[in-house]
Design an enzyme around this catalytic site. Structure first.
Site, mmCIF file in Angstrom:
data_model
loop_
_atom_site.group_PDB
_atom_site.id
_atom_site.type_symbol
_atom_site.label_atom_id
_atom_site.label_comp_id
_atom_site.label_asym_id
_atom_site.label_seq_id
_atom_site.Cartn_x
_atom_site.Cartn_y
_atom_site.Cartn_z
ATOM 1 N N LYS A 123 0.849 -1.204 0.000
ATOM 2 C CA LYS A 123 0.000 0.000 0.000
ATOM 3 C C LYS A 123 0.879 1.247 0.000
ATOM 4 O O LYS A 123 2.089 1.166 0.253
ATOM 5 C CB LYS A 123 -0.915 -0.027 1.224
ATOM 6 C CG LYS A 123 -0.168 0.020 2.558
ATOM 7 C CD LYS A 123 -1.086 -0.266 3.729
ATOM 8 C CE LYS A 123 -0.317 -0.283 5.038
ATOM 9 N NZ LYS A 123 -1.152 -0.772 6.164
ATOM 10 N N TYR A 162 17.421 28.867 8.797
ATOM 11 C CA TYR A 162 16.186 29.445 9.335
ATOM 12 C C TYR A 162 16.148 29.359 10.862
ATOM 13 O O TYR A 162 16.460 28.314 11.448
ATOM 14 C CB TYR A 162 14.962 28.709 8.786
ATOM 15 C CG TYR A 162 14.650 29.022 7.340
ATOM 16 C CD1 TYR A 162 14.319 30.318 6.951
ATOM 17 C CD2 TYR A 162 14.665 28.019 6.378
ATOM 18 C CE1 TYR A 162 14.020 30.605 5.631
ATOM 19 C CE2 TYR A 162 14.358 28.298 5.053
ATOM 20 C CZ TYR A 162 14.034 29.591 4.687
ATOM 21 O OH TYR A 162 13.731 29.860 3.379
HETATM 22 C C1 LIG Z 1 -0.387 -1.839 6.754
HETATM 23 C C2 LIG Z 1 -0.943 -3.082 7.321
HETATM 24 C C3 LIG Z 1 -0.116 -4.178 7.569
HETATM 25 C C4 LIG Z 1 1.396 -4.123 7.440
HETATM 26 O O1 LIG Z 1 1.896 -3.623 8.657
HETATM 27 P P1 LIG Z 1 3.475 -3.495 8.908
HETATM 28 O O2 LIG Z 1 3.560 -2.996 10.303
HETATM 29 O O3 LIG Z 1 3.957 -2.483 7.925
HETATM 30 O O4 LIG Z 1 4.055 -4.825 8.683
HETATM 31 C C5 LIG Z 1 -0.701 -5.350 8.016
HETATM 32 N N1 LIG Z 1 -2.034 -5.427 8.210
HETATM 33 C C6 LIG Z 1 -2.861 -4.380 7.994
HETATM 34 C C7 LIG Z 1 -4.317 -4.538 8.241
HETATM 35 C C8 LIG Z 1 -2.342 -3.169 7.559
HETATM 36 O O5 LIG Z 1 -3.155 -2.138 7.357
#
Ligand SMILES: *Cc1c(COP(=O)(O)O)cnc(C)c1O
Length: 358
Positions: free
Chosen positions: A34, A251
């Site tokens: 994702k 800054y």
């Molecule tokens: C993003 C996600 C994962 C992956 O989690 P990580 O901590 O990056 O391994 C697993 N399960 C769900 C439901 C998620 O949304």
């Protein structure tokens, strides 16, 4: 000469990390890609893992359709599930698995115009209290979904809130809650994100969901899993100057030179995704050697201390994170997590390294 800011993506490291996730957990493992594979490029990561991943996971249907358009034929789980009927129709047409985590999504499925068969992952809220069906309602939700023509509950899943805390008993309680409420309902089981895979063998079931560890950032505090960093965020020195004691840099004049200080200007800023919250002292590698950020990060530039690197000049390579500077170390300094830093990378040229192992 073009601006030297780059994010190099090491696909051999990605495959190494996927294999480690799958071996540690046993059973099948979703590669979670994702958010454009946590900033690494979803299509290219999916293609790199095509030969070994059991399936992929994305957050929303649009992300899955982009993978389908690129020719990815693996099963793809949509972690947020359907927002509307169009999502359900697209899932059926493109053979996507949908997460169901809210009663409203069950109603959407019940009232959909009949489509091709759909496989769903039914999510339980075992204690995170964010998304998922409440344990007392879980069996009824399972029955209602299973009664819908063409819908099959393939997997029962849940998600951990605190799996990255090895000494916290919340995860053990979530496992017990899940097992009790899932009981003997039909379907495979899936509990583990990366921290679950690495830290909670008691939670290993049929399917793992590996995200951050694929990209080489260990979510556990021990950080001892043999993961390889996938992204190297790098740039180069584009200017050098000397500060006299008492002169302020950048800054807000946050850094004031306590002694004569040699400053390197680096072509990398928060518009590239480097965190503006990084304090003085955040590790940076210049020409392969560790030094530190000094002065506030600007939109397009940042400044580093070259006082102990007198031979370094314009054009010297700078690693913001990668094999020398762990992204976890930068995240910790900046008060955030590697997930956020990686997802935020933008504007820099992405350079794909797909060198086959020697
Ligand atoms: C993003 C996600 C994962 C992956 O989690 P990580 O901590 O990056 O391994 C697993 N399960 C769900 C439901 C998620 O949304």
């Amino acid at each position: 000469m073009s601006r030297p800011a780059r994010a190099r993506i090491d696909l051999a490291a990605l495959r190494h990390n996927y294999r480690l996730a799958r071996t540690r957990h046993g059973g099948r493992t979703l590669a979670v890609i994702k958010a454009d594979a946590y900033g690494h490029g979803a299509v290219c990561c999916a293609q790199a893992l095509a030969g070994e991943a059991d399936a992929f996971a994305v957050a929303v249907v649009e992300e899955a359709l982009a993978l389908r358009a690129a020719g990815i034929r693996h099963p793809i789980l949509v972690l947020e599930g359907a927002f509307d009927r169009d999502d359900i129709a697209a899932a059926a047409t493109h053979d996507l698995w949908l997460t169901v985590h809210q009663p409203a999504q069950i109603e959407l499925l019940a009232h959909r115009t009949p489509t091709a068969p759909l496989q769903v992952w039914l999510k339980m809220d075992s204690g995170m209290h964010r998304a998922g069906i409440a344990p007392p309602d879980f069996a009824a939700a399972h029955a209602r979904l299973s009664a819908i023509d063409g819908v099959r509950v393939a997997v029962l899943m849940s998600h951990f809130a605190r799996a990255d805390e090895p000494d916290c008993d919340a995860t053990a309680r979530q496992i017990a809650t899940f097992d009790a409420a899932a009981g003997t309902l039909p379907g495979a089981r899936s509990l583990c994100n990366s921290a679950g895979i690495l830290g909670w063998p008691a939670a290993h079931r049929d399917w793992a969901r590996a995200g951050i560890m694929l990209y080489g950032a260990d979510p556990m505090p021990a950080g001892d899993a043999p993961l390889q960093p996938v992204m190297t965020l790098s740039s180069a020195i584009m200017g050098v100057r000397e500060l006299a004691p008492g002169e302020a840099l950048g800054y807000g004049g946050r850094f004031v030179a306590p002694r004569p200080t040699r400053v390197g200007l680096v072509a990398m800023g928060y518009a590239d995704g480097y965190p503006r919250s990084a304090p003085d002292g955040t590790p940076v590698a210049v020409d392969g050697r560790l030094t530190r950020l000094i002065g506030r990060v600007s939109m397009d530039m940042l400044t580093v201390d070259l006082s102990d690197l007198p031979e370094v000049g314009i054009g010297a390579p700078v690693e913001l994170w990668g094999p020398t500077v762990a992204v976890n170390a930068v995240a910790q300094a900046a008060g955030t997590i590697a997930y956020e830093l990686l997802c935020n990378v933008k504007r820099v040229a992405r350079q794909i390294d797909d060198t086959p192992p020697a």
